[in-house]
Enzyme design. Structure first.
Site, short mmCIF file in Angstrom:
data_model
loop_
_atom_site.label_atom_id
_atom_site.label_comp_id
_atom_site.label_asym_id
_atom_site.label_seq_id
_atom_site.Cartn_x
_atom_site.Cartn_y
_atom_site.Cartn_z
CD GLU A 143 -2.98 1.06 2.27
OE1 GLU A 143 -4.15 1.41 2.04
OE2 GLU A 143 -2.60 0.68 3.38
CD GLU A 313 -3.46 -2.08 10.57
OE1 GLU A 313 -3.83 -2.42 9.42
OE2 GLU A 313 -3.10 -0.92 10.84
#
Length: 872
Positions: A143, A313
């Protein structure tokens, strides 16, 4: 993704968007078959890839994203024929064009590529790391736009596909990926081949692979196996995170009504990692210190951080992974949702930690970012990799989360949850836009969410709601008016036509029962409360994402009743509002200090934590040299009774909140107030912690070391460096490491700066250390000079998420001369991914200079009136 805690904020793009770096709509991937063979010793890897695609129209060219890839062979199979393809690089756009001689027909096709890639040292793509024992490993961080460094790909979030990943590793190495292992066979040669199960459809940035020496502890919840991986010798420190993950997954399974969808969950601690953590499907990666802890001796702060980051997360497994934004301009659909959700399971598991109050404090911090002229909307256009990286900021995370909390409070928990479920079910394994979320909430709640939310998501900034209350008989008339709030006084006072639809909740001194909640949609509206109230709180419940401006008499009345009639959350929110009025000159700084005195007997950790943070700011920026002793005396008088009550040593059975409060008081008394007793006590605790870390409460050791360092000599510095080399846990290491920037001696500060760019410091930590010195008043000028002199080393450090860190750290300056130096330097040394951070830093410096000019004399006057009390 969770970024590491850094004082960096970002500002809106005012330049035109660069040429779009988007793939042409000629094909869509359906499956990737990827085989990676890492060569750790030579820092490279071999790749074998087959992409099953569907061609959307006749074409001779297929464009993929690729960076630092050395192509060996490329073929494209379509309609039963296999054609050799030529490769034409487009480096500026991080693409390659694969061309064949004859046009390919629409329909299924397969692209087969063999290639060599680089195991880089930049902690992006597929990169090379090293553990404490010298063992090398390979790990991924994709990412936002770095999957293309590991395999040629359709590296945009909307191009979801399934993945079949295989790793060819040395016999003694472990391989971990998104899904479970389906086979592990010997060969080729002295290696073994690990194949993983086919994944669900997912975006390229969520693929993951880790190869190296790792061990784990394991558990499960609801039939889902969970493992926490570490490098050798540290696996026992994964037990706390494992316990947290089990509680968190169970909570989300129930809350979302969709069971964790990926079969298994691995949490992997990596010694070299640029971000804080990354939500790869089924394989979440972390910085070691954000995952591993000595549970018996670990601090409350680190346990809370590990729980929060883990929760954030895991929330991404639904928000971002199961449902993914179509493009990065809606990255808040990932990060804002995960930030909003993260407190919920932790509050259920550890209610005594008061995460709900931390959320209110966090909203206050985000409002400080959003009060800048150079902020940006939650939904922000971005095209280039640099512009995309800039979106991972306090607005996409903090503001989006705060607005979601406000919307949840307005709709009610269960209606809001129903909208979340509808949104997730409708878009599972696919992509969505912000409008899809608004529509789902509007349909389930039957309220105008689709008209409320655009006012918060599509325009920049924040409102201030001015509240005026007038008692008449048995009721109170409340006039609410709104305008945009800026720290910049000239902009704040100038006309502005922005309007928000604001869910405002009201309660007065005479209110009984629940607050009255209204939707403020106009520039000014009048509402009525029952009873005759001497004050009206315009953000009852503290769920609103807005400032409130009160008349001076109302502030004084609220201060008198704050401890008895306001909740802790409301006290935190109110003091933020009072400080906001101080910042724009509507109230003198003495009004804030009077409010602080009004909550002097408050023993709520979160309330006092916010007060102490603001007093530290006042001490650093508003106290002039002639008033320094008076302010320190007042601060000692203010804090000593609290410290005497809390005590220096933990008491049997005391709460984690009490331990945390003690740790906050030590630097406030030792560094801000320069209290001799605190300095002496901190020195003793620091020496004990260095001699025998297990003998000192870790929650106490960090702040004691910091106070000791601010008064420390070369001998203490040497002891600290020796302890750093022999740390037994990541927490111990970083407790010592982050003490290094706190010294006051210029020679020791210079040693720290030289150490920061030495081979003895991991690249991910270099800028953290230098930023720490930039935040130290004694070392600020030295650090800034060092940054400019060592720029070639500094700009290479930290990985893809660090580029804005040093730029943002200059916002600590409050001096016109240093501002001009920052402007001159970064105009000559531009960082594409830190353009917003630079402009925001300059604005913050200017705002601080202005605040000092308007409030420094006010503070001196207030201290003069309170000098006798302060001196006792």
């Amino acid at each position: 993704m969770k970024k590491i805690p850094v004082v960096v904020a970002f500002v809106a793009l005012t330049l035109s968007i660069a040429v779009a770096q988007r793939l042409p709509e000629t094909a869509r991937p359906e499956n990737y078959k990827l085989t990676f063979t890492p060569d750790l010793e030579n820092a490279k890897f071999e790749g074998d890839e087959t992409i099953a695609v569907r061609l959307l129209k006749p074409t001779s060219d297929i464009t993929l994203n690729a960076v630092d890839i050395d192509f060996h062979s490329v073929t494209i199979t379509s309609g039963g024929a296999t054609l050799q393809a030529t490769v034409k690089p487009d480096k500026d756009n991080e693409m390659v064009v694969l061309s064949v001689e004859k046009p390919l027909a629409p329909g299924p096709a397969a692209i087969h590529i063999t290639y060599t890639g680089i195991l880089n040292s930049e902690m992006r793509g597929l990169y090379l790391g090293k553990d404490d024992h010298g063992h090398k490993y390979a790990a991924t961080q994709f990412e936002a736009t770095d999957a293309r460094r590991a395999f040629p790909s359709f590296d945009e979030p909307e191009y979801k596909a399934t993945f079949d990943i295989t790793a060819v590793a040395n016999k003694d190495e472990v391989a971990i990926s998104n899904y479970k292992v389906v086979s592990d066979t010997p060969g080729p040669g002295d290696k073994h081949t690990v194949k993983f199960a086919t994944t669900a459809k997912m975006s390229s940035y969520l693929a993951a692979l880790i190869v190296g020496h790792f061990e784990y502890v394991e558990g499960s919840v609801d039939g889902i196996p969970i493992r926490v991986y570490s490098t050798p010798g540290k696996k026992e420190m994964g037990k706390f995170a494992l316990d947290a993950a089990e509680h968190i997954v169970a909570y989300y399974n129930n809350y979302f009504g969709i069971k964790y969808p990926y079969g298994k969950l691995d949490l992997v601690g990596l010694p070299d990692f640029s971000a804080g953590a990354m939500e790869n499907i089924g394989c979440i990666t972390f910085r070691e210190v954000l995952l591993l802890i000595d549970e018996k001796n670990g601090s409350v702060d680190l346990k809370k951080t590990i729980a929060s980051v883990t929760s954030h997360e895991i929330a991404h497994m639904w928000f971002g992974d199961l449902v993914t934004m179509k493009w990065w301009d809606d990255v808040w659909l990932n990060e804002g949702f995960a930030t909003w959700a993260s407190s919920k399971p932790v509050m259920k598991w550890k209610p005594d930690w008061n995460f709900d109050l931390d959320d209110v404090s966090s909203t206050g911090g985000t409002l400080n970012v959003d009060a800048l002229d150079t902020t940006h909307p939650i939904h922000q256009a971005a095209e280039t990799p640099a512009q995309i990286m800039e979106l991972f900021d306090g607005i996409s995370y903090g503001k989006a989360a705060a607005v979601l909390r406000m919307l949840e409070a307005y709709l009610g928990e269960e209606p809001f949850r129903a909208g979340i479920k509808a949104y997730l079910n409708q878009h599972a394994y696919a992509n969505a836009t912000a409008e899809a979320f608004w529509d789902a909430q509007a349909k389930t709640s039957k309220k105008p969410v689709d008209t409320i939310m655009p006012t918060w998501v599509k325009q920049a900034g924040e409102p201030i709601v001015n509240a005026k209350a007038q008692c008449s008989g048995d009721s109170t008339s409340v006039t609410l008016s709104q305008r945009r709030y800026y720290f910049d006084r000239s902009k704040f006072e100038s006309p502005n036509d922005q309007l928000w639809q604001i869910p405002a909740c009201l309660k007065g001194s005479a209110t009984t029962g629940a607050p009255k909640c209204e939707l403020l949609t106009k520039r000014e509206e009048i509402f009525t409360l029952p009873g005759c109230s001497s004050w009206v709180l315009a953000n009852a419940g503290a769920a609103g994402y807005y400032r409130v401006g009160y008349e001076q008499e109302a502030v004084r009345a609220l201060a008198r009743d704050a401890e008895t009639k306001l909740t802790p959350a409301e006290r935190i929110s109110l003091q933020n509002d009072i400080w906001a009025s101080v910042r724009v000159g509507r109230e003198p700084v003495g009004d804030y200090l009077a409010f602080a005195e009004g909550v002097q007997s408050d023993r709520n950790r979160a309330v006092l934590e916010d007060v102490l943070g603001r007093l530290d700011y006042i001490r650093e920026y508003l106290v002039n040299e002639s008033d320094r002793d008076a302010f320190r005396a007042w601060l000692r008088q203010y804090l000593t009774p609290v410290m005497n009550e809390v005590g220096w040593q933990p008491k049997p059975g005391e709460s984690d909140e009490q331990r945390t409060l003690r740790s906050r008081l030590i630097p406030a008394l030792g560094q801000d107030a320069r209290d001799p007793e605190t300095i002496a006590q901190a020195g003793k605790i620091a020496d004990q912690a260095l001699a025998d870390p297990s003998s000192v409460d870790h929650q106490l050791a960090g702040p004691a070391l910091s106070v000791a360092a601010s008064n420390g000599d070369a001998a203490f510095y040497d002891k600290l460096m020796a302890a750093l080399k022999n740390a037994k846990s990541p927490e111990q290491y970083y407790a010592y490491f982050y003490t290094l920037p706190q010294f006051g001696d210029p020679k020791l500060i210079e040693r720290t700066l030289e150490f920061a760019v030495s081979p003895n410091v991991r690249s991910q930590d270099t800028l953290q250390l230098i930023s720490g010195v930039l935040d130290n008043e004694e070392g600020q000028k030295l650090a800034w000079d060092f940054v400019r002199q060592h720029w070639s080393e500094v700009e290479k450090a930290g990985g893809p998420f660090a580029s804005a860190q040093i730029v943002g750290a200059t916002s600590n300056f409050c001096d016109a001369g240093m501002r001009d130096e920052v402007t001159e330097f970064f105009n000559a040394h531009k960082i594409a991914a830190a353009e917003r951070a630079y402009r925001q830093a300059i604005e913050r410096i200017n705002n601080c200079i202005d605040l000092k000019s308007q409030q420094q004399s006010q503070l001196a006057s207030w201290l003069g009136q309170h000098g006798n009390a302060g001196g006792k």
